[in-house]
Motif scaffolding. Structure first.
Motif, PDB file in Angstrom:
ATOM      1  N   THR A 290       0.839  -1.203   0.000  1.00  0.00           N
ATOM      2  CA  THR A 290       0.000   0.000   0.000  1.00  0.00           C
ATOM      3  C   THR A 290       0.871   1.249   0.000  1.00  0.00           C
ATOM      4  O   THR A 290       0.598   2.216  -0.719  1.00  0.00           O
ATOM      5  CB  THR A 290      -0.936  -0.005   1.218  1.00  0.00           C
ATOM      6  OG1 THR A 290      -1.785  -1.155   1.159  1.00  0.00           O
ATOM      7  CG2 THR A 290      -1.792   1.249   1.258  1.00  0.00           C
TER       8      THR A 290
ATOM      9  N   ARG B  11       2.535   1.716  -3.424  1.00  0.00           N
ATOM     10  CA  ARG B  11       1.598   2.165  -4.460  1.00  0.00           C
ATOM     11  C   ARG B  11       1.145   3.610  -4.285  1.00  0.00           C
ATOM     12  O   ARG B  11       0.743   4.258  -5.257  1.00  0.00           O
ATOM     13  CB  ARG B  11       0.362   1.248  -4.479  1.00  0.00           C
ATOM     14  CG  ARG B  11       0.613  -0.155  -4.996  1.00  0.00           C
ATOM     15  CD  ARG B  11      -0.700  -0.864  -5.283  1.00  0.00           C
ATOM     16  NE  ARG B  11      -1.513  -1.022  -4.085  1.00  0.00           N
ATOM     17  CZ  ARG B  11      -1.525  -2.110  -3.322  1.00  0.00           C
ATOM     18  NH1 ARG B  11      -0.755  -3.142  -3.642  1.00  0.00           N
ATOM     19  NH2 ARG B  11      -2.298  -2.184  -2.260  1.00  0.00           N
ATOM     20  N   THR B  12       1.202   4.123  -3.061  1.00  0.00           N
ATOM     21  CA  THR B  12       0.581   5.425  -2.810  1.00  0.00           C
ATOM     22  C   THR B  12       1.535   6.517  -2.354  1.00  0.00           C
ATOM     23  O   THR B  12       1.138   7.689  -2.323  1.00  0.00           O
ATOM     24  CB  THR B  12      -0.534   5.291  -1.747  1.00  0.00           C
ATOM     25  OG1 THR B  12       0.044   4.817  -0.513  1.00  0.00           O
ATOM     26  CG2 THR B  12      -1.604   4.314  -2.192  1.00  0.00           C
ATOM     27  N   ALA B  13       2.769   6.196  -1.994  1.00  0.00           N
ATOM     28  CA  ALA B  13       3.700   7.202  -1.478  1.00  0.00           C
ATOM     29  C   ALA B  13       4.088   8.197  -2.571  1.00  0.00           C
ATOM     30  O   ALA B  13       4.021   7.895  -3.773  1.00  0.00           O
ATOM     31  CB  ALA B  13       4.937   6.542  -0.896  1.00  0.00           C
ATOM     32  N   ARG B  14       4.515   9.368  -2.156  1.00  0.00           N
ATOM     33  CA  ARG B  14       4.847  10.446  -3.088  1.00  0.00           C
ATOM     34  C   ARG B  14       6.353  10.633  -3.287  1.00  0.00           C
ATOM     35  O   ARG B  14       6.779  11.070  -4.357  1.00  0.00           O
ATOM     36  CB  ARG B  14       4.262  11.760  -2.566  1.00  0.00           C
ATOM     37  CG  ARG B  14       2.747  11.791  -2.454  1.00  0.00           C
ATOM     38  CD  ARG B  14       2.093  11.987  -3.802  1.00  0.00           C
ATOM     39  NE  ARG B  14       2.534  13.225  -4.440  1.00  0.00           N
ATOM     40  CZ  ARG B  14       2.016  14.428  -4.177  1.00  0.00           C
ATOM     41  NH1 ARG B  14       1.034  14.550  -3.281  1.00  0.00           N
ATOM     42  NH2 ARG B  14       2.451  15.497  -4.803  1.00  0.00           N
TER      43      ARG B  14
ATOM     44  N   LYS C 292       9.000   5.535  -1.810  1.00  0.00           N
ATOM     45  CA  LYS C 292       8.486   4.611  -2.829  1.00  0.00           C
ATOM     46  C   LYS C 292       9.582   3.969  -3.672  1.00  0.00           C
ATOM     47  O   LYS C 292       9.363   2.905  -4.255  1.00  0.00           O
ATOM     48  CB  LYS C 292       7.481   5.324  -3.732  1.00  0.00           C
ATOM     49  CG  LYS C 292       8.077   6.375  -4.653  1.00  0.00           C
ATOM     50  CD  LYS C 292       6.990   7.036  -5.496  1.00  0.00           C
ATOM     51  CE  LYS C 292       7.562   8.088  -6.433  1.00  0.00           C
ATOM     52  NZ  LYS C 292       6.500   8.753  -7.209  1.00  0.00           N
TER      53      LYS C 292
ATOM     54  N   GLY D 131       1.597  13.774   1.581  1.00  0.00           N
ATOM     55  CA  GLY D 131       1.246  12.631   0.744  1.00  0.00           C
ATOM     56  C   GLY D 131       1.772  11.328   1.318  1.00  0.00           C
ATOM     57  O   GLY D 131       1.059  10.315   1.376  1.00  0.00           O
ATOM     58  N   ASP D 132       3.030  11.338   1.764  1.00  0.00           N
ATOM     59  CA  ASP D 132       3.598  10.133   2.374  1.00  0.00           C
ATOM     60  C   ASP D 132       2.917   9.801   3.703  1.00  0.00           C
ATOM     61  O   ASP D 132       2.733   8.630   4.049  1.00  0.00           O
ATOM     62  CB  ASP D 132       5.103  10.311   2.592  1.00  0.00           C
ATOM     63  CG  ASP D 132       5.895  10.175   1.300  1.00  0.00           C
ATOM     64  OD1 ASP D 132       5.286   9.835   0.259  1.00  0.00           O
ATOM     65  OD2 ASP D 132       7.117  10.414   1.322  1.00  0.00           O
TER      66      ASP D 132
ATOM     67  N   ARG E 163      -0.198  10.391   4.479  1.00  0.00           N
ATOM     68  CA  ARG E 163      -1.489   9.759   4.168  1.00  0.00           C
ATOM     69  C   ARG E 163      -1.278   8.343   3.627  1.00  0.00           C
ATOM     70  O   ARG E 163      -2.136   7.476   3.804  1.00  0.00           O
ATOM     71  CB  ARG E 163      -2.271  10.623   3.179  1.00  0.00           C
ATOM     72  CG  ARG E 163      -2.794  11.917   3.813  1.00  0.00           C
ATOM     73  CD  ARG E 163      -3.789  12.644   2.944  1.00  0.00           C
ATOM     74  NE  ARG E 163      -4.306  13.849   3.591  1.00  0.00           N
ATOM     75  CZ  ARG E 163      -5.302  13.862   4.470  1.00  0.00           C
ATOM     76  NH1 ARG E 163      -5.893  12.719   4.802  1.00  0.00           N
ATOM     77  NH2 ARG E 163      -5.711  14.997   5.006  1.00  0.00           N
ATOM     78  N   SER E 164      -0.150   8.100   2.985  1.00  0.00           N
ATOM     79  CA  SER E 164       0.198   6.747   2.562  1.00  0.00           C
ATOM     80  C   SER E 164       0.367   5.834   3.780  1.00  0.00           C
ATOM     81  O   SER E 164      -0.074   4.671   3.775  1.00  0.00           O
ATOM     82  CB  SER E 164       1.489   6.777   1.738  1.00  0.00           C
ATOM     83  OG  SER E 164       1.897   5.485   1.380  1.00  0.00           O
TER      84      SER E 164
ATOM     85  N   ALA F 171      -3.044   5.036   5.053  1.00  0.00           N
ATOM     86  CA  ALA F 171      -3.664   3.997   4.229  1.00  0.00           C
ATOM     87  C   ALA F 171      -3.098   2.616   4.565  1.00  0.00           C
ATOM     88  O   ALA F 171      -3.836   1.619   4.581  1.00  0.00           O
ATOM     89  CB  ALA F 171      -3.454   4.308   2.748  1.00  0.00           C
TER      90      ALA F 171
END
Length: 577
Positions: A25, A28-31, A36, A180-181, A183-184, A187
């Motif tokens: 997760t 796939r979602t980190a900024r 990532k 962004g990270d 919120r990753s 998630a």
């Protein structure tokens, strides 16, 4: 306690699968590239009693970091947790390791009853402070390093605490990447929560709790049995850090590994006091690095959970570089954790000489931070740990350009870096003749040349092994030293030794050479065919083949001159006896 071993195996692997789904997760979602691409993050699951039950396939170095963070969250919030809550922290003196590492914790509830925790640790690109990237080696107290977060609620009852998000946003240089990270991570914790609840729904809460305890107890027995196979005794080793970049003089990492029956104690008595520079490592991070090293010489099938820690005690002197007290700076503590790992490996080489390689890049001790503003005034920050190579092992050469033993790390691909940052990679390759000579050669040193394209920026580098090379074992030679300089666009060159912070302009080049791996065994025992293969591959020159290994080559293409090689090696051995 009676249990079905087949069910236990299913439970163990399902828990690992949930932790790995959390990790995917994040990917796939980190900024940011540091998360990532470099994969500087970890995921874990805990029982309701705050016992680690699984870790994702992430960084072994984080194995022991998150239990301390969960303890800090529980000390602050205790019974005040509720469904939908999520907590974060980064304070190294209150459950964290250094400020860039934010640790997220989500309690998992079933029908109002606490049944576990999902956690995710990730290295943020920036947490404010005086230097972009928040990892300046020349900070002298924690207050200079950035935004300190004690355990705080980020979500309450499923609703975001906007004030916390705003505080973070106002204190970091690249809020888009950082939030962004973050919120990753949220998630990932939610994925862990879903996985745990689905698992409990499938097998029932009572059975889940029973098998979680059985798994931890099984791991403890397994670990004790593995330690019992090792010889009893006290095994000492000393390694050194070049310095802290503030005060002159080497820093000593001294360790004693005591093996007694089924238990092991790792004691760092005799290690240097805490230093002014920011390379101090808090106890939790030192212990985590130590546990990761010991884990690597035991059976690979031991699960990663609370049971593993129980037979292994890590002791660090208070006020030392491996257990500093407030307000010591700790931003660059990764370098010290690397030397901690090398020292523990050096002691364990006496315990299990058939399993431990010579020193190399146990983890990236060379880290680069680069930041500034573009022509429109927009901030940019880039952070990278540059991986190197392994030392030679008891039965094989050191791996070239590979993630370190206690991390699962990667460099950022040049093409992606250049597309995102005002940087250009102009050289990235091996340094011939640099691997520590031995019966099994150390991995080669790497060079990475980074050209700065922004009008003006600040670069900060943390590195080591400029004075103390990675050690060899069993008669192997040390690896090559590190080298570091800034090649100015006007033709000048500024050489640096270890840690530095400097301004750069468009056209300047940061030239980094990370150290190589040490050799294992007598170089004169190396198979001449291996030396020839290295020459053909360009890793070793013919002159170095003769000088380091006593192997004489002739002809085009080259072949081994067996008689000349035998005579040269006999001459070398006679001279050395």
């Amino acid at each position: 306690m009676t249990y079905d071993p087949f069910t236990l195996e299913v439970v163990k692997n399902r828990l690992i699968g949930i932790a790995d789904e959390m990790a995917m997760t994040v990917v796939r979602t980190a900024r940011s590239f540091i998360v990532k691409e470099a994969l500087d993050f970890s995921t874990a699951l805990f029982t309701a009693e705050a016992r680690l039950i699984a870790q994702g396939t992430c960084l072994p170095l984080h194995l022991g970091s998150m239990p301390a963070a969960l303890d800090a969250v529980l000390a602050e919030f205790g019974d005040a947790m509720a469904p939908g809550d999520l907590f974060i922290l980064n304070d190294p003196y209150d459950g964290g390791t250094h400020l860039p590492d934010i640790i997220a914790t989500k309690p998992v509830f079933l029908s109002g009853r606490l049944v576990g925790y999902a956690m995710c640790l990730a290295h943020q690109t920036d947490m404010g402070g005086r230097v972009a990237g928040s990892m300046a080696s020349d900070s002298t107290e924690i207050y200079q390093e950035g935004l300190r977060l004690p355990p705080v609620r980020l979500f309450s009852g499923g609703q975001a605490e906007d004030s916390v998000f705003r505080i973070i946003e106002r204190n970091v240089r690249v809020p888009g990447k950082v939030l962004g990270d973050l919120r990753s991570q949220v998630a990932a914790c939610e994925a862990g929560e879903r996985g745990l609840l689905e698992m409990i729904a499938a097998m029932g809460l009572d059975d889940f709790q029973t098998y979680a305890e059985v798994l931890i107890a099984y791991t403890e027995r397994y670990t004790r049995a593995e330690i019992a196979k090792l010889p009893d005794g006290v095994f000492h080793f000393t390694d050194h850090i070049d310095g802290d970049g503030i005060e002159a003089g080497a820093i000593t990492i001294q360790v004693a590994v005591r093996v007694s029956g089924e238990e092991m104690e790792i004691d760092f008595a005799g290690t240097s006091p805490q230093v002014k520079g920011a390379i101090n490592s808090v106890h939790a991070f030192t212990a985590s690095a130590t546990w990761a090293v010991v884990r690597s010489i035991l059976d690979a099938d031991i699960p990663n959970n609370d049971g593993y820690f129980r037979p292994i005690t890590v002791t660090t002197p208070k006020g030392s570089v491996v257990n500093p007290v407030m307000p010591a700076a700790v931003a660059a503590r990764g370098l010290t954790a690397d030397r901690v790992a090398d020292a523990v490996f050096g002691a364990l080489a006496q315990v299990a000489p058939d399993r431990v390689p010579a020193a190399g890049q146990t983890a990236p001790d060379t880290a680069v931070s680069f930041g500034g503003h573009d022509a429109e005034g927009r901030p940019f920050v880039f952070v990278e740990g540059i991986v190197g190579s392994w030392g030679g092992g008891p039965d094989r050469d050191g791996m070239d350009a590979c993630t370190g033993t206690i991390v699962n790390y990667s460099n950022t691909p040049a093409e992606m870096l250049e597309a995102d940052q005002p940087l250009r990679i102009e050289r990235y390759g091996f340094v011939a003749d640099s691997g520590g000579p031995g019966r099994f050669r150390g991995g080669l040193a790497l060079e990475r040349h980074i050209r700065f394209l922004a009008d003006e920026a600040m670069v900060q580098v943390r590195s080591d092994h400029h004075h103390f090379a990675p050690y060899g074992l069993a008669g192997g030679a040390p690896g090559a030293h590190a080298a570091l300089s800034v090649l100015r666009a006007n033709g000048g060159e500024d050489r640096h030794d270890g840690h530095f912070r400097d301004s750069v302009r468009s056209g300047d080049v940061l030239a980094v050479r990370v150290p190589s791996g040490g050799g294992f065994g007598d170089p004169l025992d190396r198979d001449p065919a291996r030396v020839l293969a290295d020459v053909v591959d360009g890793k070793v020159t013919p002159d170095h083949a003769a000088a380091a290994y006593g192997v004489v080559l002739s002809g085009t293409p080259p072949v081994v001159d067996a008689m000349a090689t035998r005579d040269l090696r006999a001459q070398r051995r006679s001279a050395g006896s």
